[in-house]
Write an enzyme that holds these catalytic residues in place. Structure first.
Site, PDB file in Angstrom:
ATOM      1  N   SER A 144      12.330  -3.886 -21.953  1.00 35.46           N
ATOM      2  CA  SER A 144      11.850  -3.761 -23.325  1.00 35.46           C
ATOM      3  C   SER A 144      10.992  -2.518 -23.447  1.00 35.46           C
ATOM      4  CB  SER A 144      11.029  -4.979 -23.732  1.00 35.46           C
ATOM      5  OG  SER A 144      10.390  -4.764 -24.984  1.00 35.46           O
ATOM      6  N   TYR A 158       4.091 -10.811 -22.019  1.00 37.28           N
ATOM      7  CA  TYR A 158       5.467 -10.333 -22.202  1.00 37.28           C
ATOM      8  C   TYR A 158       5.587  -8.884 -21.757  1.00 37.28           C
ATOM      9  CZ  TYR A 158       9.866  -9.070 -24.467  1.00 37.28           C
ATOM     10  OH  TYR A 158      11.144  -8.615 -24.714  1.00 37.28           O
TER      11      TYR A 158
END
Length: 249
Positions: A144, A158
């Site tokens: 990501s 995350y």
């Protein structure tokens, strides 16, 4: 634009392939000629529909139920792919989960599951797959852009889980390079999926941060993954490659 069938004869396994970016990757690899197995957890209907659509179009696809948080299930998915198709050339580690909360309130159960799916399953699947791969093998992790930029509160664990893939990718590239296997990490920015739609309050807060002024499309990520899986990408390894419309520029 015609899609090249440069993956004929190849076998791929996609972790987390029933929806969103994962489903687009499954479709694209199949369109380029690969036989594709993919895992899902709860989306049995979409998974079976995707496999059926590919098979009816003349391709070969297999949907496998496997929770990526379960190491033995991940290992079995790799073995079933090899048993079914006879080999394994491409592994795409796309399974991922997201939990958002302030650090002081973050649930440790959510923390542990996120690490199990976003990090441990990547290592487990890669370890199992590498035993079956030789020259031209490809391992592609889906990270990501949040590994490099976290513009909103609540995403620390995350971001950490996706940052971990940067180091894991580099290390595995060193380990597996001598056997002809490349390892890369694709870092998407905001992409229009059912879990992160391109319309709504959250999207409205992110779009101004992107140079191109829009969310990405799942097909744009899938085409890049397919390039890394193909024969022209043999000199790319150990790289974290951001595809985010300028989100991190």
């Amino acid at each position: 634009m015609s899609i090249p069938r440069n993956l004929d004869g190849k076998v791929a396994l996609v972790q987390g392939g029933s929806r969103g970016i994962g489903a687009a990757i499954v479709r694209r690899l199949a369109e380029q000629g690969a036989q594709v197995a993919f895992t899902y957890v709860s989306s049995a209907g979409p998974a079976e529909n995707l496999a059926e659509a590919i098979n009816q179009a003349g391709g070969k696809a297999l949907a496998l139920r496997a929770d990526s948080a379960d190491a033995s299930a991940v290992q079995q998915a790799v073995q079933t792919t090899v048993d079914t198709f006879g080999r394994l050339d491409i592994l795409v580690n796309n399974a991922g989960v997201l939990a958002v909360a302030p650090v002081a309130e973050f649930d440790l159960g959510d923390f542990d599951r996120m690490l199990a799916v976003n990090v441990r399953s990547v290592f487990v699947a890669s370890q199992a797959a590498a035993k079956h791969m030789g020259q031209g093998g490809r391992i592609i992790n889906i990270g990501s852009t949040n590994a490099e930029r976290m513009p909103f509160a609540g995403g620390a664990p995350y971001a950490m889980s996706k940052s971990a893939l940067v180091g894991l990718t580099k290390g595995m590239a060193r380990d597996l390079g001598p056997q002809g296997v490349t390892v890369n990490n694709v870092q998407p920015g905001p992409v229009d999926t059912d879990m992160n739609p391109a319309e709504g309050e959250f999207a409205d807060s992110l779009i101004p941060l992107m140079a191109v002024g829009r969310y990405g499309r799942v097909e744009e990520i899938a085409s890049f993954v397919a390039y890394l899986a193909g024969p022209e990408a043999g000199y790319i390894t150990g790289a974290s490659l951001t595809v985010d419309g300028g989100f991190s520029a």
